[in-house]
Design a protein around this motif. Structure first.
Motif, PDB file in Angstrom:
ATOM      1  N   LEU A  37       0.672  -1.129  -0.050  1.00  0.00           N
ATOM      2  CA  LEU A  37       0.026   0.140  -0.052  1.00  0.00           C
ATOM      3  C   LEU A  37       0.988   1.387   0.036  1.00  0.00           C
ATOM      4  N   PHE A  38       1.981   1.261   0.940  1.00  0.00           N
ATOM      5  CA  PHE A  38       2.795   2.523   0.987  1.00  0.00           C
ATOM      6  C   PHE A  38       3.588   2.627  -0.467  1.00  0.00           C
ATOM      7  N   ALA A  39       3.875   1.552  -0.982  1.00  0.00           N
ATOM      8  CA  ALA A  39       4.469   1.498  -2.443  1.00  0.00           C
ATOM      9  C   ALA A  39       3.719   2.253  -3.575  1.00  0.00           C
ATOM     10  N   ALA A  40       2.354   1.849  -3.396  1.00  0.00           N
ATOM     11  CA  ALA A  40       1.444   2.379  -4.317  1.00  0.00           C
ATOM     12  C   ALA A  40       1.166   3.698  -4.205  1.00  0.00           C
ATOM     13  N   ILE A  41       0.793   4.072  -2.918  1.00  0.00           N
ATOM     14  CA  ILE A  41       0.815   5.532  -2.728  1.00  0.00           C
ATOM     15  C   ILE A  41       1.963   6.452  -3.079  1.00  0.00           C
ATOM     16  N   LEU A  42       3.174   6.012  -3.116  1.00  0.00           N
ATOM     17  CA  LEU A  42       4.347   6.405  -3.327  1.00  0.00           C
ATOM     18  C   LEU A  42       4.370   6.720  -4.674  1.00  0.00           C
ATOM     19  N   LEU A  43       4.041   5.726  -5.555  1.00  0.00           N
ATOM     20  CA  LEU A  43       4.036   5.608  -6.951  1.00  0.00           C
ATOM     21  C   LEU A  43       3.054   6.585  -7.490  1.00  0.00           C
ATOM     22  N   LEU A  44       1.984   6.678  -6.916  1.00  0.00           N
ATOM     23  CA  LEU A  44       0.909   7.594  -7.426  1.00  0.00           C
ATOM     24  C   LEU A  44       1.032   8.889  -6.871  1.00  0.00           C
ATOM     25  N   SER A  45       1.788   9.015  -6.188  1.00  0.00           N
ATOM     26  CA  SER A  45       1.965  10.686  -5.674  1.00  0.00           C
ATOM     27  C   SER A  45       3.038  11.407  -6.723  1.00  0.00           C
ATOM     28  N   GLN A  46       3.716  10.768  -7.538  1.00  0.00           N
ATOM     29  CA  GLN A  46       4.651  11.215  -8.686  1.00  0.00           C
ATOM     30  C   GLN A  46       3.646  11.769  -9.639  1.00  0.00           C
ATOM     31  N   PHE A  47       2.428  11.520  -9.636  1.00  0.00           N
ATOM     32  CA  PHE A  47       1.427  11.972 -10.762  1.00  0.00           C
ATOM     33  C   PHE A  47       0.344  12.766 -10.294  1.00  0.00           C
ATOM     34  N   THR A  48       0.092  13.583 -11.010  1.00  0.00           N
ATOM     35  CA  THR A  48      -1.201  14.448 -11.005  1.00  0.00           C
ATOM     36  C   THR A  48      -2.454  14.114 -11.925  1.00  0.00           C
ATOM     37  N   PHE A  49      -3.232  13.657 -11.561  1.00  0.00           N
ATOM     38  CA  PHE A  49      -4.311  13.233 -12.645  1.00  0.00           C
ATOM     39  C   PHE A  49      -5.201  14.161 -12.969  1.00  0.00           C
ATOM     40  N   ALA A  50      -5.661  14.014 -14.335  1.00  0.00           N
ATOM     41  CA  ALA A  50      -6.722  15.227 -14.782  1.00  0.00           C
ATOM     42  C   ALA A  50      -8.062  15.116 -13.990  1.00  0.00           C
ATOM     43  N   GLN A  51      -8.374  16.325 -13.882  1.00  0.00           N
ATOM     44  CA  GLN A  51      -9.736  16.501 -13.124  1.00  0.00           C
ATOM     45  C   GLN A  51     -10.539  17.483 -13.919  1.00  0.00           C
ATOM     46  N   ASP A  52     -11.925  17.413 -13.513  1.00  0.00           N
ATOM     47  CA  ASP A  52     -12.994  18.227 -14.162  1.00  0.00           C
ATOM     48  C   ASP A  52     -12.350  19.605 -14.342  1.00  0.00           C
ATOM     49  N   SER A  53     -12.265  20.462 -13.439  1.00  0.00           N
ATOM     50  CA  SER A  53     -12.057  21.564 -13.142  1.00  0.00           C
ATOM     51  C   SER A  53     -11.702  21.852 -11.545  1.00  0.00           C
ATOM     52  N   GLY A  54     -10.532  22.969 -11.433  1.00  0.00           N
ATOM     53  CA  GLY A  54     -10.114  23.100 -10.274  1.00  0.00           C
ATOM     54  C   GLY A  54      -8.445  23.282 -10.137  1.00  0.00           C
ATOM     55  N   TRP A  55      -7.811  23.457  -8.909  1.00  0.00           N
ATOM     56  CA  TRP A  55      -6.536  23.735  -8.941  1.00  0.00           C
ATOM     57  C   TRP A  55      -5.586  22.434  -9.025  1.00  0.00           C
ATOM     58  N   SER A  56      -4.628  22.707  -9.805  1.00  0.00           N
ATOM     59  CA  SER A  56      -3.603  21.400  -9.735  1.00  0.00           C
ATOM     60  C   SER A  56      -2.939  21.162  -8.472  1.00  0.00           C
ATOM     61  N   THR A  57      -2.347  20.216  -7.903  1.00  0.00           N
ATOM     62  CA  THR A  57      -1.498  20.197  -6.940  1.00  0.00           C
ATOM     63  C   THR A  57      -0.213  21.194  -7.035  1.00  0.00           C
ATOM     64  N   THR A  58       0.479  21.441  -6.196  1.00  0.00           N
ATOM     65  CA  THR A  58       1.619  22.471  -6.306  1.00  0.00           C
ATOM     66  C   THR A  58       2.792  21.469  -7.113  1.00  0.00           C
ATOM     67  N   ASP A  91     -11.363  22.174 -17.280  1.00  0.00           N
ATOM     68  CA  ASP A  91     -11.949  20.875 -17.719  1.00  0.00           C
ATOM     69  C   ASP A  91     -11.069  19.755 -17.617  1.00  0.00           C
ATOM     70  N   ASN A  92     -11.425  18.703 -17.842  1.00  0.00           N
ATOM     71  CA  ASN A  92     -10.711  17.351 -17.733  1.00  0.00           C
ATOM     72  C   ASN A  92      -9.751  17.215 -18.815  1.00  0.00           C
ATOM     73  N   LYS A  93      -9.534  18.111 -19.697  1.00  0.00           N
ATOM     74  CA  LYS A  93      -8.370  18.240 -20.536  1.00  0.00           C
ATOM     75  C   LYS A  93      -7.182  18.805 -20.270  1.00  0.00           C
ATOM     76  N   CYS A  94      -7.164  19.404 -19.020  1.00  0.00           N
ATOM     77  CA  CYS A  94      -6.065  20.352 -18.555  1.00  0.00           C
ATOM     78  C   CYS A  94      -6.003  21.737 -19.164  1.00  0.00           C
ATOM     79  N   THR A  95      -7.047  22.155 -19.606  1.00  0.00           N
ATOM     80  CA  THR A  95      -6.867  23.495 -20.249  1.00  0.00           C
ATOM     81  C   THR A  95      -6.759  24.737 -18.969  1.00  0.00           C
ATOM     82  N   ALA A  96      -5.592  24.971 -18.867  1.00  0.00           N
ATOM     83  CA  ALA A  96      -5.185  25.769 -17.763  1.00  0.00           C
ATOM     84  C   ALA A  96      -5.696  27.428 -18.260  1.00  0.00           C
TER      85      ALA A  96
END
Length: 108
Positions: A6-27, A95-100
């Protein structure tokens, strides 16, 4: 053992920011900026974005600022400063296409 997996999966996923509908990206930090043939801007961040639809076919890791954006020149200059100084930023996606469309530059 389950905790390690579980820790390894969380660590791996923390390296990516997934597209979302709208809102702020991670820092994130700016790793690459592309000026596209249509006059737009693509931005590659770390942590890497996933699932975006970038303009000009640059791939799912790029956010896009389209040439029709009224503040594209100001966003580009701010992105260049952030990249040069390695200052963390956040992008606002419409949008979920990452239009900034907006950007926050954090204290470095």
């Amino acid at each position: 053992m389950k905790r390690i997996v579980l820790f390894a999966a969380i660590l791996l996923l923390s390296q990516f920011t997934f597209a979302q509908d709208s809102g702020w990206s991670t820092t994130s930090t700016v790793k690459r900026i592309v000026i596209t043939a249509n006059g737009g801007v693509n931005v590659y961040l770390h942590p890497e974005l996933q699932g975006c639809e970038s303009q000009s076919g640059y791939g799912s890791g790029y956010a896009s600022i389209y040439p029709s954006h009224p503040g594209i020149d100001r966003l580009l200059s701010s992105l260049l400063v952030a990249k040069t100084t390695k200052t963390p930023i956040q992008l606002y996606f419409t949008d979920n296409k990452c239009t900034a469309v907006e950007m926050i530059q954090h204290d470095g």
